[in-house]
Enzyme design. Sequence first.
Site, PDB file in Angstrom:
ATOM      1  N   GLU A 227       0.833  -1.214   0.000  1.00 60.94           N
ATOM      2  CA  GLU A 227       0.000   0.000   0.000  1.00 60.94           C
ATOM      3  C   GLU A 227       0.867   1.263   0.000  1.00 60.94           C
ATOM      4  OE1 GLU A 227      -3.682   2.231   2.367  1.00 60.94           O
ATOM      5  OE2 GLU A 227      -2.554   0.658   3.393  1.00 60.94           O
TER       6      GLU A 227
ATOM      7  N   LYS B   4      -2.691  -2.114  -2.907  1.00 61.61           N
ATOM      8  CA  LYS B   4      -3.744  -1.234  -2.394  1.00 61.61           C
ATOM      9  C   LYS B   4      -3.318   0.186  -2.719  1.00 61.61           C
ATOM     10  CE  LYS B   4      -6.555   0.042   1.612  1.00 61.61           C
ATOM     11  NZ  LYS B   4      -7.090  -0.358   2.933  1.00 61.61           N
TER      12      LYS B   4
END
Length: 301
Positions: free
Chosen positions: A176, A213
């Site tokens: 992420e 992500k």
Amino acid sequence: MNASEMTAKIANGKGFIAALDQSGGSTPKALKGYGIDEGAWSNDAEMFDLIHQMRSRIISSPAFTGDKVIGAILFERTMDGQVGGKPTPQALIDKGVVPFIKIDKGLEAEANGVQLMKSMPELDALLVRARNLGVFGTKERSVINLANREGIAAIVAQQFDVARQVLAAGLMPIIEPEVNIKSPQRAQADSILLDELLKVLDALPGDDKVMLKLSIPAEAGLFDPLVAHPRVLRVVALSGGYKRPEACAELAKNRGMIASFSRALLEDLRHQMSDAEFDQALGEAIDEIYAASTDKVAVPA
């Protein structure tokens, strides 16, 4: 679900991943949004008990099932706790929801326009514990504030170093590198991040896969090459501070990306609600996010 069934559900399942991993400094804000002010607890243990009660209520709700929520990201204390008398990961698995755990320990101070992750000296032990509890994967967050190629390359390199450690432990990493949606250089940062991610993905040895992500890109469809990449199991999107209607509208413009929302999922839930009111509000949020994850809109060329 065994590991291969979890892999198939995350790779191909219709739905989204719930982010139930607020921790540390974000917990008081999450509780305030839920209708519990800071005076309701006197120490960290009581604070985390309250946030666990909120998460337990969500996971236990009849609205929260694997039909639309294919995965959930947990905070470490939530993973170690129980829901309905079961270890939290098992409670999720029993509802058809694949469990993940947030492993990062927060962010370093900004340098070169980015914030790297703090070191994680106890990561190996945490990964063993998570796997023994039935957890499928991890999530680790860093932040990009400016379109600085050196900084973004450093973030991607650090993220993949951690990902290799996670893969070696038999878990699936969610990488992420969040682009701050309020950045004055957001579109340029998105493009640099895409370049740097593709470089590393193209060079990965063996047949390992990772998840990504990402912030919803300023340019719809920009991350299509990542969605299609053979080394990417799934691309999920964070809400990044958008309210749910706007987050869903932006997500729906990006084919192949599904939601992994936190605030946008929880924003209408309140501690004071009756169970019926709570379940209805959660169900409506789940339906809206599910639709944005599965029903895409055409974007003019």
